[in-house]
Motif scaffolding. Structure first.
Motif, PDB file in Angstrom:
ATOM      1  N   LYS A 114       0.828  -1.210   0.000  1.00 63.66           N
ATOM      2  CA  LYS A 114       0.000   0.000   0.000  1.00 63.66           C
ATOM      3  C   LYS A 114       0.860   1.255   0.000  1.00 63.66           C
ATOM      4  CE  LYS A 114      -3.907  -2.125   2.450  1.00 63.66           C
ATOM      5  NZ  LYS A 114      -4.757  -2.070   3.671  1.00 63.66           N
ATOM      6  N   THR A 115       2.022   1.159   0.661  1.00 63.54           N
ATOM      7  CA  THR A 115       2.944   2.292   0.724  1.00 63.54           C
ATOM      8  C   THR A 115       4.273   1.873   0.119  1.00 63.54           C
ATOM      9  OG1 THR A 115       1.884   3.063   2.749  1.00 63.54           O
ATOM     10  CG2 THR A 115       4.024   3.999   2.217  1.00 63.54           C
ATOM     11  N   PHE A 116       4.701   2.611  -0.881  1.00 63.53           N
ATOM     12  CA  PHE A 116       5.875   2.267  -1.693  1.00 63.53           C
ATOM     13  C   PHE A 116       6.947   3.324  -1.467  1.00 63.53           C
ATOM     14  CE2 PHE A 116       8.208   2.227  -5.773  1.00 63.53           C
ATOM     15  CZ  PHE A 116       8.392   0.872  -5.975  1.00 63.53           C
ATOM     16  N   GLY A 117       8.158   2.900  -1.121  1.00 66.45           N
ATOM     17  CA  GLY A 117       9.241   3.847  -0.860  1.00 66.45           C
ATOM     18  C   GLY A 117      10.215   3.935  -2.014  1.00 66.45           C
ATOM     19  N   VAL A 118      10.715   5.132  -2.256  1.00 66.81           N
ATOM     20  CA  VAL A 118      11.707   5.361  -3.308  1.00 66.81           C
ATOM     21  C   VAL A 118      12.864   6.148  -2.722  1.00 66.81           C
ATOM     22  CG1 VAL A 118      12.177   6.351  -5.578  1.00 66.81           C
ATOM     23  CG2 VAL A 118       9.909   5.428  -5.086  1.00 66.81           C
ATOM     24  N   GLY A 143      12.487   9.999  -9.242  1.00 65.47           N
ATOM     25  CA  GLY A 143      11.269  10.784  -9.418  1.00 65.47           C
ATOM     26  C   GLY A 143      10.313  10.108 -10.384  1.00 65.47           C
ATOM     27  N   GLY A 144      10.858   9.530 -11.457  1.00 63.79           N
ATOM     28  CA  GLY A 144      10.014   8.836 -12.424  1.00 63.79           C
ATOM     29  C   GLY A 144       9.355   7.607 -11.827  1.00 63.79           C
ATOM     30  N   ILE A 145      10.120   6.849 -11.025  1.00 63.26           N
ATOM     31  CA  ILE A 145       9.561   5.669 -10.369  1.00 63.26           C
ATOM     32  C   ILE A 145       8.455   6.086  -9.399  1.00 63.26           C
ATOM     33  CG2 ILE A 145      10.055   3.745  -8.810  1.00 63.26           C
ATOM     34  CD1 ILE A 145      12.964   3.787  -9.981  1.00 63.26           C
ATOM     35  N   ALA A 146       8.700   7.148  -8.632  1.00 65.36           N
ATOM     36  CA  ALA A 146       7.686   7.645  -7.694  1.00 65.36           C
ATOM     37  C   ALA A 146       6.422   8.067  -8.429  1.00 65.36           C
ATOM     38  CB  ALA A 146       8.260   8.818  -6.898  1.00 65.36           C
ATOM     39  N   GLN A 147       6.586   8.699  -9.589  1.00 66.28           N
ATOM     40  CA  GLN A 147       5.436   9.159 -10.371  1.00 66.28           C
ATOM     41  C   GLN A 147       4.558   7.996 -10.817  1.00 66.28           C
ATOM     42  OE1 GLN A 147       6.227  11.956 -13.602  1.00 66.28           O
ATOM     43  NE2 GLN A 147       4.546  11.070 -14.789  1.00 66.28           N
ATOM     44  N   VAL A 148       5.174   6.950 -11.401  1.00 67.24           N
ATOM     45  CA  VAL A 148       4.358   5.839 -11.911  1.00 67.24           C
ATOM     46  C   VAL A 148       3.735   5.046 -10.759  1.00 67.24           C
ATOM     47  CG1 VAL A 148       5.653   5.687 -14.074  1.00 67.24           C
ATOM     48  CG2 VAL A 148       6.338   4.245 -12.149  1.00 67.24           C
ATOM     49  N   ALA A 149       4.427   4.980  -9.615  1.00 63.85           N
ATOM     50  CA  ALA A 149       3.870   4.273  -8.458  1.00 63.85           C
ATOM     51  C   ALA A 149       2.652   5.021  -7.919  1.00 63.85           C
ATOM     52  CB  ALA A 149       4.929   4.115  -7.373  1.00 63.85           C
ATOM     53  N   ALA A 150       2.770   6.339  -7.803  1.00 64.30           N
ATOM     54  CA  ALA A 150       1.647   7.139  -7.317  1.00 64.30           C
ATOM     55  C   ALA A 150       0.488   7.131  -8.310  1.00 64.30           C
ATOM     56  CB  ALA A 150       2.111   8.574  -7.047  1.00 64.30           C
ATOM     57  N   ALA A 151       0.806   7.130  -9.602  1.00 64.61           N
ATOM     58  CA  ALA A 151      -0.238   7.100 -10.635  1.00 64.61           C
ATOM     59  C   ALA A 151      -1.003   5.781 -10.602  1.00 64.61           C
ATOM     60  CB  ALA A 151       0.382   7.313 -12.015  1.00 64.61           C
ATOM     61  N   SER A 152      -0.366   4.705 -10.081  1.00 68.60           N
ATOM     62  CA  SER A 152      -1.030   3.403  -9.999  1.00 68.60           C
ATOM     63  C   SER A 152      -1.937   3.298  -8.777  1.00 68.60           C
ATOM     64  CB  SER A 152       0.017   2.287  -9.949  1.00 68.60           C
ATOM     65  OG  SER A 152       0.598   2.181  -8.656  1.00 68.60           O
ATOM     66  N   GLY A 153      -1.923   4.332  -7.919  1.00 65.04           N
ATOM     67  CA  GLY A 153      -2.787   4.354  -6.749  1.00 65.04           C
ATOM     68  C   GLY A 153      -2.098   4.109  -5.422  1.00 65.04           C
ATOM     69  N   LEU A 154      -0.779   3.872  -5.442  1.00 65.07           N
ATOM     70  CA  LEU A 154      -0.054   3.636  -4.194  1.00 65.07           C
ATOM     71  C   LEU A 154       0.310   4.945  -3.504  1.00 65.07           C
ATOM     72  CD1 LEU A 154       2.473   0.830  -5.224  1.00 65.07           C
ATOM     73  CD2 LEU A 154       0.247   0.560  -4.133  1.00 65.07           C
ATOM     74  N   GLY A 156      -1.027  14.252  -4.458  1.00 60.71           N
ATOM     75  CA  GLY A 156      -1.464  14.094  -3.071  1.00 60.71           C
ATOM     76  C   GLY A 156      -1.003  12.789  -2.441  1.00 60.71           C
ATOM     77  N   ARG A 157      -0.632  11.820  -3.277  1.00 56.89           N
ATOM     78  CA  ARG A 157      -0.159  10.536  -2.755  1.00 56.89           C
ATOM     79  C   ARG A 157       1.350  10.517  -2.528  1.00 56.89           C
ATOM     80  NH1 ARG A 157      -4.631   8.507  -5.950  1.00 56.89           N
ATOM     81  NH2 ARG A 157      -3.386   8.348  -7.855  1.00 56.89           N
ATOM     82  N   LEU A 158       2.015  11.638  -2.782  1.00 56.09           N
ATOM     83  CA  LEU A 158       3.468  11.728  -2.615  1.00 56.09           C
ATOM     84  C   LEU A 158       3.821  12.402  -1.292  1.00 56.09           C
ATOM     85  CD1 LEU A 158       4.437  12.962  -6.207  1.00 56.09           C
ATOM     86  CD2 LEU A 158       4.683  10.639  -5.320  1.00 56.09           C
ATOM     87  N   LYS A 159       4.715  11.780  -0.554  1.00 60.27           N
ATOM     88  CA  LYS A 159       5.235  12.347   0.693  1.00 60.27           C
ATOM     89  C   LYS A 159       6.750  12.316   0.608  1.00 60.27           C
ATOM     90  CE  LYS A 159       5.586  11.365   5.657  1.00 60.27           C
ATOM     91  NZ  LYS A 159       5.249  10.403   6.744  1.00 60.27           N
ATOM     92  N   THR A 160       7.420  13.304   1.181  1.00 65.67           N
ATOM     93  CA  THR A 160       8.886  13.360   1.116  1.00 65.67           C
ATOM     94  C   THR A 160       9.494  13.298   2.514  1.00 65.67           C
ATOM     95  OG1 THR A 160       8.894  15.789   1.144  1.00 65.67           O
ATOM     96  CG2 THR A 160       8.842  14.716  -1.014  1.00 65.67           C
ATOM     97  N   VAL A 161      10.664  12.659   2.597  1.00 63.12           N
ATOM     98  CA  VAL A 161      11.426  12.571   3.851  1.00 63.12           C
ATOM     99  C   VAL A 161      12.913  12.709   3.522  1.00 63.12           C
ATOM    100  CG1 VAL A 161       9.722  11.108   5.030  1.00 63.12           C
ATOM    101  CG2 VAL A 161      11.588  10.044   3.739  1.00 63.12           C
ATOM    102  N   THR A 162      13.698  13.115   4.524  1.00 62.37           N
ATOM    103  CA  THR A 162      15.132  13.305   4.303  1.00 62.37           C
ATOM    104  C   THR A 162      15.992  12.275   5.051  1.00 62.37           C
ATOM    105  OG1 THR A 162      15.155  14.951   6.070  1.00 62.37           O
ATOM    106  CG2 THR A 162      14.973  15.779   3.811  1.00 62.37           C
ATOM    107  N   THR A 163      15.360  11.279   5.663  1.00 64.01           N
ATOM    108  CA  THR A 163      16.127  10.217   6.330  1.00 64.01           C
ATOM    109  C   THR A 163      15.556   8.862   5.931  1.00 64.01           C
ATOM    110  OG1 THR A 163      14.726  10.132   8.301  1.00 64.01           O
ATOM    111  CG2 THR A 163      16.570  11.702   8.323  1.00 64.01           C
ATOM    112  N   PRO A 176       8.505   7.440 -16.842  1.00 66.38           N
ATOM    113  CA  PRO A 176       7.073   7.520 -17.169  1.00 66.38           C
ATOM    114  C   PRO A 176       6.747   7.114 -18.608  1.00 66.38           C
ATOM    115  CG  PRO A 176       7.794   9.490 -15.992  1.00 66.38           C
ATOM    116  CD  PRO A 176       9.039   8.740 -16.387  1.00 66.38           C
ATOM    117  N   VAL A 177       7.742   7.158 -19.493  1.00 60.72           N
ATOM    118  CA  VAL A 177       7.503   6.890 -20.918  1.00 60.72           C
ATOM    119  C   VAL A 177       7.882   5.453 -21.301  1.00 60.72           C
ATOM    120  CG1 VAL A 177       8.160   7.555 -23.270  1.00 60.72           C
ATOM    121  CG2 VAL A 177       7.870   9.316 -21.503  1.00 60.72           C
TER     122      VAL A 177
END
Length: 283
Positions: free
Chosen positions: A4-8, A16-27, A69-76, A146-147
């Motif tokens: 349900k929650t996918f980390g990159v 960034g591209g991996i995060a985009q396609v993961a969030a676009a899939s609903g994760l 809205g499904r993207l969250k950022t962390v620095t650790t 993404p492409v």
């Protein structure tokens, strides 16, 4: 385990591209990078990509907002603890990846799968830095993520069937076409692609042709969408050199020897598009 929650790890071009396609899939996606500035830049690029799709009619504005809205950022790395699956997309540096996986193994819950977007470093070598080698796998996306449809899935010697199947299913969920590769240096894609690029650099080095002519021959003669020197600039000449060195170290075959001109450009900081200069100049 349901993801349900996918980390990159890494908010650059690949991460960034991996995060985009993961969030676009609903994760729900947690992106980790070492600074807020790097994360802001990564989110900005995702926003730009999505806005372009809205302009082209491939996405509506509401869908774009939902993805962001499904993207969250962390620095650790500790911020990735809630994830059921984490994929690392850091710089192609073996020591760096080893440290990341050692830390992830400590931070992530038992059973969490640890993937790597490495383009050439053996999966078994990375997995050996953890206490869960059966849960470590290669998930090699193509650039731009993404492409490009392909994802190479690479089993390490210890990777179990559950890890492989879940990774395969995730790639399909992301709208990608997975292909299975065994754990040899360069896997399939770079075992074939990088020696071609390296040979194109040798052709330039030996004055067989100008860079424009080398690329034109490959584009028009072999129907490639980009010439090998243009493609090297897009990938990053430092990445190309790192992969060639991994191939050479892994096989000890002279056909994988990096061209001296490639090394010279990297030493000069001419890394391609990301620095504004490689084989070509970019304004």
């Amino acid at each position: 385990m349901e993801v349900k929650t996918f980390g990159v790890i890494g908010a650059g071009q690949m991460g960034g591209g991996i995060a985009q396609v993961a969030a676009a899939s609903g994760l729900n996606v947690i992106i980790m990078d070492v600074s807020d500035a790097a994360l802001e830049k990564g989110i900005g690029l995702i926003n730009k990509n999505l806005s372009r799709n809205v302009e082209k009619g491939k996405l509506d504005a509401g869908e774009k907002d939902a993805i962001l809205g499904r993207l969250k950022t962390v620095t650790t790395l500790e911020g990735l603890a809630p994830c059921e699956y984490v994929v690392e997309a850091a710089t192609e540096n073996e020591a760096l990846k080893f440290k990341i996986f050692e830390d992830l193994d400590r931070i992530c819950k038992p059973g969490v799968i640890l993937g790597t977007n490495t383009s050439s470093i053996p999966i078994g070598r990375i997995a050996a830095r953890t206490k869960r080698p059966e849960k470590v796998i290669g998930m090699h996306f193509m650039n731009p993520v993404p492409v490009m449809k392909l994802v190479e899935i690479i089993r390490g010697i210890a990777t179990d069937t559950e890890t492989f199947k879940l990774t395969w299913d995730l790639c399909v969920k992301f709208g990608k076409t997975p292909a299975e590769a065994n754990d040899f240096p360069g896997f399939i894609a770079n075992r074939i692609l990088m020696p071609m690029i390296n040979e194109a650099v040798f052709a330039l080095y030996h004055s067989v042709g100008r860079k424009e002519d080398i690329d034109t021959v490959m584009k028009l003669g072999m129907n490639h969408p980009m010439g090998p020197l243009e493609l090297a600039d897009l990938i990053g000449l430092d990445t190309c050199l790192a992969i060639m060195e991994t191939l050479y170290d892994g096989f000890r075959d002279s056909k994988y020897r990096p061209c001296p001109l490639l090394r010279k450009y990297v030493e000069a900081g001419w890394l391609g598009r990301k620095t504004g200069k490689g084989f070509y100049e970019y304004k």
